[in-house]
Design a protein around this motif. Structure first.
Motif, mmCIF file in Angstrom:
data_model
loop_
_atom_site.group_PDB
_atom_site.id
_atom_site.type_symbol
_atom_site.label_atom_id
_atom_site.label_comp_id
_atom_site.label_asym_id
_atom_site.label_seq_id
_atom_site.Cartn_x
_atom_site.Cartn_y
_atom_site.Cartn_z
ATOM 1 N N ARG A 142 22.781 36.653 49.883
ATOM 2 C CA ARG A 142 22.537 36.761 48.440
ATOM 3 C C ARG A 142 23.742 37.317 47.682
ATOM 4 N NH1 ARG A 142 17.782 37.154 45.402
ATOM 5 N NH2 ARG A 142 17.824 38.485 43.563
ATOM 6 N N LYS A 143 24.580 38.090 48.335
ATOM 7 C CA LYS A 143 25.715 38.708 47.653
ATOM 8 C C LYS A 143 26.665 37.672 47.059
ATOM 9 C CE LYS A 143 28.420 39.362 51.909
ATOM 10 N NZ LYS A 143 29.380 38.270 51.665
ATOM 11 N N ASP A 144 26.603 36.419 47.544
ATOM 12 C CA ASP A 144 27.497 35.371 47.062
ATOM 13 C C ASP A 144 26.828 34.448 46.045
ATOM 14 O OD1 ASP A 144 29.585 36.216 48.784
ATOM 15 O OD2 ASP A 144 28.602 35.181 50.457
ATOM 16 N N ALA A 145 25.648 34.831 45.538
ATOM 17 C CA ALA A 145 24.908 33.941 44.634
ATOM 18 C C ALA A 145 25.500 33.907 43.230
ATOM 19 C CB ALA A 145 23.440 34.355 44.573
ATOM 20 N N LEU A 146 25.742 35.071 42.630
ATOM 21 C CA LEU A 146 26.301 35.132 41.282
ATOM 22 C C LEU A 146 27.818 35.129 41.411
ATOM 23 C CD1 LEU A 146 23.992 37.767 39.523
ATOM 24 C CD2 LEU A 146 23.585 35.352 40.032
ATOM 25 N N VAL A 147 28.445 34.038 41.011
ATOM 26 C CA VAL A 147 29.855 33.821 41.337
ATOM 27 C C VAL A 147 30.779 34.389 40.267
ATOM 28 C CG1 VAL A 147 31.605 32.080 41.860
ATOM 29 C CG2 VAL A 147 29.259 31.795 42.707
ATOM 30 N N SER A 148 30.661 33.913 39.006
ATOM 31 C CA SER A 148 31.580 34.340 37.943
ATOM 32 C C SER A 148 30.871 34.333 36.608
ATOM 33 C CB SER A 148 32.802 33.410 37.860
ATOM 34 O OG SER A 148 33.555 33.405 39.046
ATOM 35 N N PHE A 149 31.320 35.198 35.708
ATOM 36 C CA PHE A 149 30.791 35.293 34.356
ATOM 37 C C PHE A 149 31.649 34.435 33.423
ATOM 38 C CE2 PHE A 149 29.355 38.927 36.635
ATOM 39 C CZ PHE A 149 28.091 39.208 36.138
ATOM 40 N N ILE A 150 31.010 33.525 32.713
ATOM 41 C CA ILE A 150 31.731 32.627 31.812
ATOM 42 C C ILE A 150 32.178 33.402 30.578
ATOM 43 C CG2 ILE A 150 31.543 30.578 30.347
ATOM 44 C CD1 ILE A 150 29.494 29.492 32.363
ATOM 45 N N GLY A 151 33.452 33.253 30.208
ATOM 46 C CA GLY A 151 33.971 33.977 29.060
ATOM 47 C C GLY A 151 34.920 33.137 28.219
ATOM 48 N N ILE A 152 34.944 33.441 26.906
ATOM 49 C CA ILE A 152 35.920 32.822 26.008
ATOM 50 C C ILE A 152 37.155 33.710 26.003
ATOM 51 C CG2 ILE A 152 36.355 31.904 23.708
ATOM 52 C CD1 ILE A 152 33.386 31.839 23.203
ATOM 53 N N SER A 153 38.274 33.154 26.393
ATOM 54 C CA SER A 153 39.474 33.965 26.556
ATOM 55 C C SER A 153 40.182 34.181 25.223
ATOM 56 C CB SER A 153 40.432 33.305 27.543
ATOM 57 O OG SER A 153 40.941 32.101 27.012
ATOM 58 N N GLU A 154 41.000 35.213 25.196
ATOM 59 C CA GLU A 154 41.759 35.504 23.987
ATOM 60 C C GLU A 154 42.953 34.578 23.837
ATOM 61 O OE1 GLU A 154 43.725 39.303 21.642
ATOM 62 O OE2 GLU A 154 43.512 39.378 23.804
ATOM 63 N N ASN A 155 43.614 34.266 24.957
ATOM 64 C CA ASN A 155 44.814 33.443 24.840
ATOM 65 C C ASN A 155 44.870 32.288 25.829
ATOM 66 O OD1 ASN A 155 45.513 34.602 27.314
ATOM 67 N ND2 ASN A 155 46.762 36.194 26.367
ATOM 68 N N GLY A 156 43.748 32.019 26.513
ATOM 69 C CA GLY A 156 43.691 30.857 27.393
ATOM 70 C C GLY A 156 44.226 31.063 28.781
ATOM 71 N N SER A 157 44.663 32.286 29.121
ATOM 72 C CA SER A 157 45.183 32.561 30.457
ATOM 73 C C SER A 157 44.207 33.417 31.239
ATOM 74 C CB SER A 157 46.532 33.279 30.356
ATOM 75 O OG SER A 157 46.370 34.557 29.775
ATOM 76 N N THR A 158 44.401 33.495 32.545
ATOM 77 C CA THR A 158 43.511 34.293 33.382
ATOM 78 C C THR A 158 44.073 35.693 33.556
ATOM 79 O OG1 THR A 158 44.606 33.489 35.371
ATOM 80 C CG2 THR A 158 42.667 32.279 34.629
ATOM 81 N N GLY A 159 43.196 36.621 33.916
ATOM 82 C CA GLY A 159 43.621 37.980 34.215
ATOM 83 C C GLY A 159 43.768 38.872 33.003
ATOM 84 N N GLU A 160 43.284 38.433 31.849
ATOM 85 C CA GLU A 160 43.449 39.222 30.636
ATOM 86 C C GLU A 160 42.261 40.164 30.431
ATOM 87 O OE1 GLU A 160 42.168 36.633 27.038
ATOM 88 O OE2 GLU A 160 43.135 35.314 28.460
ATOM 89 N N PRO A 161 42.427 41.272 29.697
ATOM 90 C CA PRO A 161 41.328 42.220 29.531
ATOM 91 C C PRO A 161 40.297 41.791 28.499
ATOM 92 C CG PRO A 161 43.275 43.023 28.400
ATOM 93 C CD PRO A 161 43.686 41.795 29.143
#
Length: 548
Positions: free
Chosen positions: A169-188
């Motif tokens: 079950r620990k692998d069921a919820l994978v990622s939270f969908i978000g609208i990014s500020e500048n289109g790149s990954t790893g941003e706060p």
């Protein structure tokens, strides 16, 4: 011996009374939306496509995370017109014996049969009725692999079967969908808390591709906040404020996975120079220094009778370096009895205290940045819980220098007496991290702040009764050297109240302890601001001689 302003074991037991709301015995309602019934121009939609790092579970690609559904999870429960707060897995106030795990499910498959596209019908998320409660407000969207879910109701899983169940079950919820500020990954600043009620009717928010973030916890859009801002009835500044402070809601992943629920309590220490508190000039929330966090564990002992007693060997296995101190609360400086500090490496285990009643107590504090990876709760050598505590680190980047939550700055007003200065009032200014400057900025408008905070928490860890108190109060607390009948609570009740009167006799500590008036017992040696956000307690304290 140190004069402890809080007793270590009591603070851990009492501060997290509120986390009992996360325990199981869940009421589950799942609604699946049919993508073929959704058409642009006739509905309010959010759409996107799986990008880098993801593949559909039906067409799983090595090296990617397999997903097959989008879950929409409500973050606010309303009964009639009264908001009572709440997030995924929380206690249902309308049904005292049950806990709510409610979500709506959208397929990752469009009308052409593509297994990379998804469409969310925003209109279907408004006014959902669950056991006489109306779900309104903001929602989270999560990429899910339903093949890993098992049952939604953890009460259906016998205690003896839970280790094997939670491993999957620990692998069921994978990622939270978000609208990014500048289109790149790893941003706060990625908006994961979607302001559904503020989305323009019949508009379409196009996320573009959603790519896996650097840490894997977010599916970040290639289309940005600025590109979609015209479709949300909030200013760009307010949208980005939401994006800055919503990371903490990822905690629902831990809540959903585990029967034994876990929480984290965070501490910051302000200036030890109390004279500075009388003037706001030249100060900011940057004076607050992170001093550590405490883990808490709660579960339905009536459901898992016999899981633990005072002789049970329970440990917490850490995934990376953890600096642990045995001091759990606020302690006056006393170099004759320094705290014991231990550094644990990946795979090491921290012993947990258990009581005859089955309670689980994490003693002490974690001093450093919580490492990524699974913390495993072990009974002997068997894992009964998996916790990703790093997913909810309330910090910017990988240090504790700046926090991405609301940070208070305290100012004290006195009568100006040359000898014994009586405290007449307090002021709390609120700051938020600004990624453009890399520092905190003062908030001009507190409306969003108050709407997002769940409820105030007093020194005993108890929430104030909403039948006579606002659910979005903050607390300013005064305390003397001792805790016996010396605590005084001030409630900051609404967004317009930045100052409050002190309506009892408390005095500002003199610069020199030798100048104290022996007849005055209420010198405010420890002053705190407390609030609860997304089920977590945040406590900021100003103390003359406190250990950091």
């Amino acid at each position: 011996m140190k004069n402890k302003l809080f007793q270590r074991k009591n603070i851990i037991l009492s501060l997290w009374v509120v986390t009992l709301i996360f325990l199981s015995s869940c009421f589950i309602q799942k609604i699946t939306e049919n993508a073929s019934q959704i058409a642009e121009g006739f509905a309010t939609l959010i759409k996107g496509s799986l990008g880098l790092g993801y593949s559909h579970a039906d067409d799983s690609v090595s090296g990617t995370s397999a997903v097959d559904k989008v879950w929409a999870v409500p973050l606010k429960i309303a009964s009639g017109t009264t908001a009572v707060g709440g997030i995924f897995g929380e206690y249902d106030p309308q049904n005292p014996d049950q806990y709510v795990t409610y979500y709506k499910e959208f397929p990752i498959r469009d009308l052409t049969g593509s297994t990379t596209n998804f469409t969310i019908d925003v209109d279907s998320l408004k006014g959902n009725i669950v056991q006489n409660s109306v779900f309104n407000g903001d929602w989270l969207f999560i990429l899910v692999n339903t093949n890993k879910v098992g049952t939604d109701n953890l009460d259906d899983v016998p205690m003896s079967d839970f280790p094997a169940f939670v491993e999957t079950r620990k692998d069921a919820l994978v990622s939270f969908i978000g609208i990014s500020e500048n289109g790149s990954t790893g941003e706060p600043e990625t908006l994961i808390r979607m302001p559904i009620e503020s989305i323009v009717q019949d508009s379409v928010i196009d996320l573009g591709n959603v790519n896996k973030s650097t840490d894997g916890t977010e599916a970040q859009s290639t289309n940005t906040i600025d590109e979609n801002a015209s479709k949300i009835n909030l200013s760009v500044e307010k949208i980005k404020e939401l994006a800055t402070v919503d990371t903490i809601f990822k905690s629902i992943k831990n809540n959903y996975i585990n029967f034994i629920k876990a929480g984290v309590h965070y501490f910051w220490n302000g200036s030890t120079n109390f004279q500075k508190l009388k003037d706001t000039a030249g100060r900011s929330a940057a004076e607050l220094v992170y001093t550590g966090s405490q883990f808490t564990f709660n579960y339905r002992t009536d459901m898992w009778s016999g899981f633990a007693d005072e002789n049970t060997n329970l440990t917490l296995e850490v995934p990376g370096e953890v600096v642990h101190t045995d001091e759990g609360g606020f302690v006056e400086d006393d170099t004759t009895a320094p705290a014991t500090v231990t550094t644990y490496k990946a795979g090491d285990r921290i012993s947990l205290l258990t009581t005859p009643e089955g309670n689980i107590i994490f003693e002490g504090k974690i001093k450093n940045f919580i490492p990524s990876g699974w913390f495993r709760l072990l009974k002997d050598n068997t894992a009964y819980g998996y916790y990703d505590f790093a997913i909810i680190n309330p910090f910017v980047g990988n240090t504790t220098d700046y926090a991405n939550i609301y940070m208070p700055l305290l100012t004290i007003y006195t009568d100006g007496g040359s000898a014994d200065e009586k405290i007449t009032g307090v002021k709390v200014d609120w700051y938020i991290y600004d990624s453009t400057t890399g520092s905190y900025k003062l908030l001009d408008d507190y409306n969003l702040l108050y709407s997002m905070v769940d409820y105030a928490v007093n020194d005993a860890g108890q929430t104030f009764d909403p039948s006579y108190m606002e659910t979005t109060d903050f607390v300013v607390s005064f305390q003397g050297t001792n805790t016996d009948n010396n605590a005084y609570q001030i409630l900051m009740k609404n967004e317009s109240q930045r100052t409050a009167l002190v309506e009892t006799d408390w005095y500002f500590p003199p610069a020199n302890a030798g100048d104290e008036n022996g007849s005055i017992t209420k010198y405010a040696r420890l002053i705190k601001v407390l609030y609860n956000y997304a089920g977590f307690n945040f406590q900021f304290y100003w103390c003359e001689n406190c250990v950091q």
